[in-house]
Design an enzyme around this catalytic site. Structure first.
Site, mmCIF file in Angstrom:
data_model
loop_
_atom_site.group_PDB
_atom_site.id
_atom_site.type_symbol
_atom_site.label_atom_id
_atom_site.label_comp_id
_atom_site.label_asym_id
_atom_site.label_seq_id
_atom_site.Cartn_x
_atom_site.Cartn_y
_atom_site.Cartn_z
ATOM 1 C CB SER A 195 -1.532 9.276 14.268
ATOM 2 O OG SER A 195 -2.200 10.496 13.973
ATOM 3 C CD GLU A 233 -5.464 -0.527 6.671
ATOM 4 O OE1 GLU A 233 -4.282 -0.778 6.935
ATOM 5 O OE2 GLU A 233 -5.847 0.614 6.353
ATOM 6 C CD GLN A 293 -2.715 1.002 2.615
ATOM 7 O OE1 GLN A 293 -2.247 0.514 3.653
ATOM 8 N NE2 GLN A 293 -3.959 1.418 2.554
ATOM 9 N N GLY A 294 0.822 2.033 -1.061
ATOM 10 C CA GLY A 294 1.633 3.240 -1.191
ATOM 11 C C GLY A 294 0.848 4.485 -0.825
ATOM 12 C CE1 TYR A 295 -3.799 4.110 -0.526
ATOM 13 C CE2 TYR A 295 -4.842 4.378 1.606
ATOM 14 C CZ TYR A 295 -4.918 4.021 0.280
ATOM 15 O OH TYR A 295 -6.106 3.564 -0.227
ATOM 16 C CB SER A 296 2.409 6.816 4.989
ATOM 17 O OG SER A 296 1.244 6.547 5.730
ATOM 18 C CB SER A 349 3.277 -3.277 5.529
ATOM 19 O OG SER A 349 3.069 -2.410 6.617
ATOM 20 C CD GLU A 390 -1.723 12.008 18.191
ATOM 21 O OE1 GLU A 390 -1.126 11.872 19.264
ATOM 22 O OE2 GLU A 390 -1.643 11.173 17.265
#
Length: 378
Positions: A357, A244, A126-129, A161, A359
């Site tokens: 996160s 997810e 998964q190429g998100y962050s 990951s 937050e």
């Protein structure tokens, strides 16, 4: 389709028969902080599952699944965890990409990508962050341009990951020049085994490396490998996040229960259960796990569920070291491998950060679920 109990008995019996012989040693292998364990053997096990029709059980039958109901999927994941079967290597392809393509992909994309996922022949990440765009995913800066029928991708992803074991990555990239935040993003399917892709493992607190940095420097993918319309990537990406946090998390809770039971047993054996504070914290952990299961079965908001379990698990890691006493901070000796309690403590520090996160989850709950005023943003 069989009843839930018949389905549960079928998978339980299959696991008892097949998680034996060459696969018997895989029981309990893999998982958070331990993805390096017997990876090739776990891959072979999952392909064995595919050959017997036990991957993608929740997918519709026309796409190679079993069309299992939600209740049957819950039974599958619970029985898999109760059998102490090895951690899955194809979770991202099966549980995230597959449902996304089934609901939002073209027929051509489904025909090309779903069969190799079901057969565990192509693994996905998964190429998100990104650096500077982790939980604030709308700040994505990776960019892609479409020229001559090909997308060309430039940018960096982080905390990816199992990228080092994957052949493909679904990438959230900015495809509209000058766009900001949620607008102008596209959801691209990008092959990793090509020039222009560099994968660098990140060493974690556990000493293992299942997360990676992924650099795209002119990497390419076919123009048709965009899910949804160009510029509509935010909507598709949010759909993936919803999958997810689906029923597979109930299997995760079985693992949590096993960790908690091991701590209760240790507290009884080493006498720490006589401490009123330890007894109170173990009781709170037990009731928290029961509440977590009830919430999952009732369809708790995904952000609330993620916030709840991540803090519960982090607290359990801290309790593990308290029960273990001073010796719990020491490694046994060369090669200084971590024991289960140490690994639980260290890896669970990441639980409140990855996949959104705490937050950010609180903001989502406040603004989107409770309808409170939005937090001021620059």
């Amino acid at each position: 389709m069989s009843s839930v109990e018949e389905f549960r008995a079928e998978i339980r019996g299959w696991l008892k028969t097949h998680l034996a012989g060459e696969f018997a040693s895989l029981r309990g292998r893999g998982g958070p902080g331990r993805e390096h364990e017997a990876f090739a053997e776990r891959l072979a096990w999952e392909r064995h599952m595919a050959a017997h029709g036990w991957t993608c059980v929740g997918w519709p039958e026309e796409y190679g699944g079993r069309g299992a109901s939600i209740a049957q999927q819950i039974a599958f994941h619970e029985e898999y965890a109760l059998a102490d079967a090895p951690a899955r290597v194809n979770h991202i392809g099966e549980q995230l990409l597959g449902p996304t393509l089934i609901d939002h992909g073209t027929e051509e994309q489904k025909a090309r990508f779903l069969p190799p996922v079901r057969a565990v022949e192509e693994l996905w990440c998964q190429g998100y962050s990104e650096p500077g765009a982790g939980s604030d995913l709308a700040a994505v800066r990776t960019r892609a341009t479409l020229e001559g029928g090909r997308w060309t991708v430039h940018g960096q992803k982080i905390w990816t990951s199992l990228a080092h074991e994957s052949q493909w990555c679904f990438v959230l990239a900015r495809t509209t020049p000058g766009s900001r935040r949620h607008a102008g993003l596209s959801y691209l399917l990008v092959p990793l085994e090509q020039p222009g892709v560099e994968i660098r493992p990140i060493v974690q607190l556990t000493g293992t490396s299942e997360f990676n940095e992924v650099f795209f420097d002119g990497a390419e993918t076919d123009g048709a490998n965009v899910v949804g319309a160009p510029g509509d990537g935010w909507r598709i990406a949010m759909a993936t996040l919803g999958y997810e946090r689906g029923v597979s998390t109930l299997g995760q809770q079985v693992g949590f229960r096993r960790e908690l039971e091991a701590l209760v047993d240790l507290a009884r054996r080493n006498g720490s259960a006589a401490d009123p504070d330890i007894r109170d914290r173990l009781t709170r952990a037990w009731t928290g796990l029961a509440a977590m299961r009830a919430g999952a079965l009732c369809g708790t908001d995904p952000s609330a569920a993620k916030l709840y379990w991540s803090h519960w698990h982090r607290d359990l890691g801290e309790l593990a070291l308290e029960i273990g006493g001073p010796a719990a901070t020491l490694a046994a000796g060369p090669p200084y491998d971590l024991d289960d309690r140490q690994r639980l403590f260290l890896f669970s520090r990441a639980d409140t950060v990855y996949a959104g996160s705490s937050e950010i989850q609180r903001n989502i709950i406040a603004e989107r679920v409770l309808g409170l005023p939005k937090e001021p943003r620059p």
